[in-house]
Design a protein around this motif. Structure first.
Motif, PDB file in Angstrom:
ATOM      1  N   LEU A  92     -27.739   5.675  -2.175  1.00 40.34           N
ATOM      2  CA  LEU A  92     -28.197   7.040  -2.456  1.00 40.34           C
ATOM      3  C   LEU A  92     -28.913   7.135  -3.795  1.00 40.34           C
ATOM      4  O   LEU A  92     -29.203   8.211  -4.257  1.00 40.34           O
ATOM      5  CB  LEU A  92     -26.995   7.994  -2.446  1.00 40.34           C
ATOM      6  N   GLU A  93     -29.195   5.989  -4.380  1.00 41.65           N
ATOM      7  CA  GLU A  93     -29.840   5.964  -5.691  1.00 41.65           C
ATOM      8  C   GLU A  93     -31.351   5.833  -5.554  1.00 41.65           C
ATOM      9  O   GLU A  93     -31.845   5.243  -4.602  1.00 41.65           O
ATOM     10  CB  GLU A  93     -29.309   4.796  -6.523  1.00 41.65           C
ATOM     11  N   GLU A  94     -32.055   6.375  -6.534  1.00 40.19           N
ATOM     12  CA  GLU A  94     -33.511   6.231  -6.585  1.00 40.19           C
ATOM     13  C   GLU A  94     -33.845   4.837  -7.071  1.00 40.19           C
ATOM     14  O   GLU A  94     -33.133   4.260  -7.885  1.00 40.19           O
ATOM     15  CB  GLU A  94     -34.112   7.251  -7.572  1.00 40.19           C
ATOM     16  N   ASP A  95     -34.915   4.277  -6.568  1.00 42.11           N
ATOM     17  CA  ASP A  95     -35.319   2.924  -7.017  1.00 42.11           C
ATOM     18  C   ASP A  95     -36.235   3.004  -8.200  1.00 42.11           C
ATOM     19  O   ASP A  95     -36.886   3.893  -8.495  1.00 42.11           O
ATOM     20  CB  ASP A  95     -36.010   2.168  -5.890  1.00 42.11           C
TER      21      ASP A  95
END
Length: 127
Positions: free
Chosen positions: A124-127
């Motif tokens: 669920l993290e942004e890259d």
């Protein structure tokens, strides 16, 4: 759904899918709010620049853009209009920031729930 570490399957329930979908919608809204906040900040900076330019001018009647045309308007009226526009944009900016904070809080809550169940099998993290 396969877990990356153990190879065992974690069943995705209807509620889990709803939480994942909600997180996706909140993430989209978060990015929209980021753009709207940036635009509102730029507008406030432009109003401040225009106000500073008005202070420097010696003319009593200045050109003021209304829609797509420029009209000759008294300097005092332009100052009042710019002040009102700045105030309106600042209030809108505060509302956007408050909404962004609420979205971030909801996303954090959903992350806790989803990571607790799916651990490493969901990102669920942004890259």
């Amino acid at each position: 759904m396969q877990q990356a570490g153990g190879g065992s399957e974690t069943e995705v329930t209807w509620e889990d899918q709803q939480n994942i979908n909600k997180f996706g919608r909140l993430n989209n809204r978060y990015h929209e709010l980021e753009d709207e906040i940036r635009i509102a900040k730029e507008a406030n900076e432009n109003f401040e620049d225009a106000s500073n330019e008005l202070i420097l001018t010696d003319e009593e009647v200045v050109r003021f853009q209304i829609g797509e045309v420029f009209a000759h308007v008294p300097k005092d009226e332009v100052e009042m209009r710019i002040e009102k526009m700045t105030e309106t944009t600042s209030k809108h900016l505060e509302k956007l920031k408050d909404e962004k904070d609420a979205v971030v809080a909801q996303m954090a809550d959903l992350k806790k729930v989803l990571y607790a169940k799916f651990k490493d099998s969901i990102n669920l993290e942004e890259d």
